[in-house]
Scaffold this motif. Structure first.
Motif, short mmCIF file in Angstrom:
data_model
loop_
_atom_site.label_atom_id
_atom_site.label_comp_id
_atom_site.label_asym_id
_atom_site.label_seq_id
_atom_site.Cartn_x
_atom_site.Cartn_y
_atom_site.Cartn_z
N LYS A 46 83.22 -47.59 -42.21
CA LYS A 46 83.01 -46.63 -43.30
C LYS A 46 84.27 -45.84 -43.60
CE LYS A 46 78.57 -47.65 -43.28
NZ LYS A 46 77.97 -48.46 -44.36
N LEU A 47 85.32 -46.03 -42.81
CA LEU A 47 86.53 -45.23 -42.93
C LEU A 47 87.70 -46.09 -43.41
CD1 LEU A 47 86.26 -43.41 -39.48
CD2 LEU A 47 85.53 -42.49 -41.70
N THR A 48 88.67 -45.46 -44.06
CA THR A 48 89.90 -46.16 -44.44
C THR A 48 90.73 -46.41 -43.19
OG1 THR A 48 91.16 -44.12 -44.78
CG2 THR A 48 89.89 -44.97 -46.67
N ASP A 49 91.67 -47.34 -43.27
CA ASP A 49 92.55 -47.61 -42.14
C ASP A 49 93.33 -46.37 -41.74
OD1 ASP A 49 91.68 -50.20 -42.11
OD2 ASP A 49 93.43 -51.04 -43.12
N GLU A 50 93.78 -45.62 -42.74
CA GLU A 50 94.55 -44.39 -42.45
C GLU A 50 93.69 -43.38 -41.71
OE1 GLU A 50 97.12 -40.92 -44.80
OE2 GLU A 50 96.34 -42.66 -45.90
N LYS A 51 92.43 -43.24 -42.13
CA LYS A 51 91.54 -42.30 -41.48
C LYS A 51 91.24 -42.74 -40.05
CE LYS A 51 88.86 -38.63 -41.63
NZ LYS A 51 89.44 -37.27 -41.76
N GLN A 52 91.07 -44.03 -39.84
CA GLN A 52 90.83 -44.55 -38.50
C GLN A 52 91.99 -44.22 -37.57
OE1 GLN A 52 89.41 -48.63 -38.10
NE2 GLN A 52 88.53 -48.57 -40.16
#
Length: 270
Positions: free
Chosen positions: A242-248
């Motif tokens: 559910k998250l963007t790669d950057e957020k992960q």
């Protein structure tokens, strides 16, 4: 009264009154971005590890080491956290198995019986969260303090089994002395090189481990940090897809910093 040391039976002058204490400290880390997530996480922890559930865990530890419960004091606190204390006395007197003194992982709950007296088992929980970084932490501290022939380290395997732990800190110490028939003081009644020897191999393989031992003082310290990091195990109520790669990457960095700071006992960015 006899006890085993170095695979031999030593006849004691009186009851074995060495005091052996295991302190087991565990942390569970979670990412909770919003106020609602933090609140839900605290509520979840307080439900999973309330005073009733903790009492069940300590009763199992008491049964495992062969003690009798004399008294139970338990309390759920506001806004969060719980505490339980058990006073326990010696169990039925039987011949203590020789392997009780070997550095091997203890059993899960079963009919293990030994002698204990003037003993207690306590647990305190501390759920908390960072004010704005999105990190929530659940900490539980358990002390098993016994007098008698068996080490409370035999309860360690069950304690690890009872909690979902990212970081564990364990301390074991032997205090006081007992006497043999000639009056000679005995300051420890079993060999021990490391607390790690009481942790099952399948558990040790999952953790980075550090030992700090003071053998001449009968003080042993081991701390463990989970090796493999899967972000899905640290998100509360959703998964990383559910998250963007950057957020992960951002969340992973925060969680790993939190775990490192707890493990090494210092703030990384100071």
């Amino acid at each position: 009264m006899t006890m085993t040391t170095h695979e031999q039976r030593i006849e004691l002058h009186d009851f074995n009154n060495l005091t052996k204490t295991l302190s087991f400290n565990m942390y569970d880390i979670c990412y909770t971005e919003t106020t609602e997530e933090r609140k839900s996480y605290i509520e979840y922890i307080d439900e999973q590890y309330n005073a009733e559930r903790l009492t069940e865990i300590l009763n199992s530890v008491t049964e495992l080491i062969g003690a009798h419960v004399l008294n139970i004091a338990k309390q759920d606190f506001e806004p969060q956290g719980s505490s339980v204390t058990l006073l326990v006395s010696e169990g039925p007197v039987v011949e203590v198995p020789v392997d009780s003194f070997k550095e091997t992982p203890g059993p899960l709950p079963s009919s293990v019986v030994t002698q204990l007296d003037k003993s207690h088992i306590t647990v305190h929980t501390y759920p908390e969260y960072h004010p704005y970084e999105g990190i929530s932490t659940f900490r539980a501290d358990i002390d098993v303090s016994t007098c008698g022939e068996i080490s409370p380290l035999k309860a360690l395997r069950f304690l690890i089994h009872s909690f979902d732990t990212d970081i564990m800190t364990m301390d074991y110490r032997v205090r006081g002395f007992t006497r043999d028939k000639r009056g000679k003081k005995l300051f420890i009644d079993h060999e021990i090189n490391s607390i790690q020897n009481y942790i099952p191999e399948e558990v040790k393989s999952n953790y980075e481990m550090i030992d700090v031992n003071v053998y001449q003082e009968n003080i042993f310290h081991t701390k463990c940090k989970l090796r493999n990091f899967d972000l899905d195990n640290y998100l509360f109520g959703y998964t990383k897809d559910k998250l963007t790669d950057e957020k992960q990457k951002d969340i992973t960095k925060r969680l790993e910093e939190e775990m490192d700071e707890i493990f090494y006992g210092k703030n990384i960015n100071d």
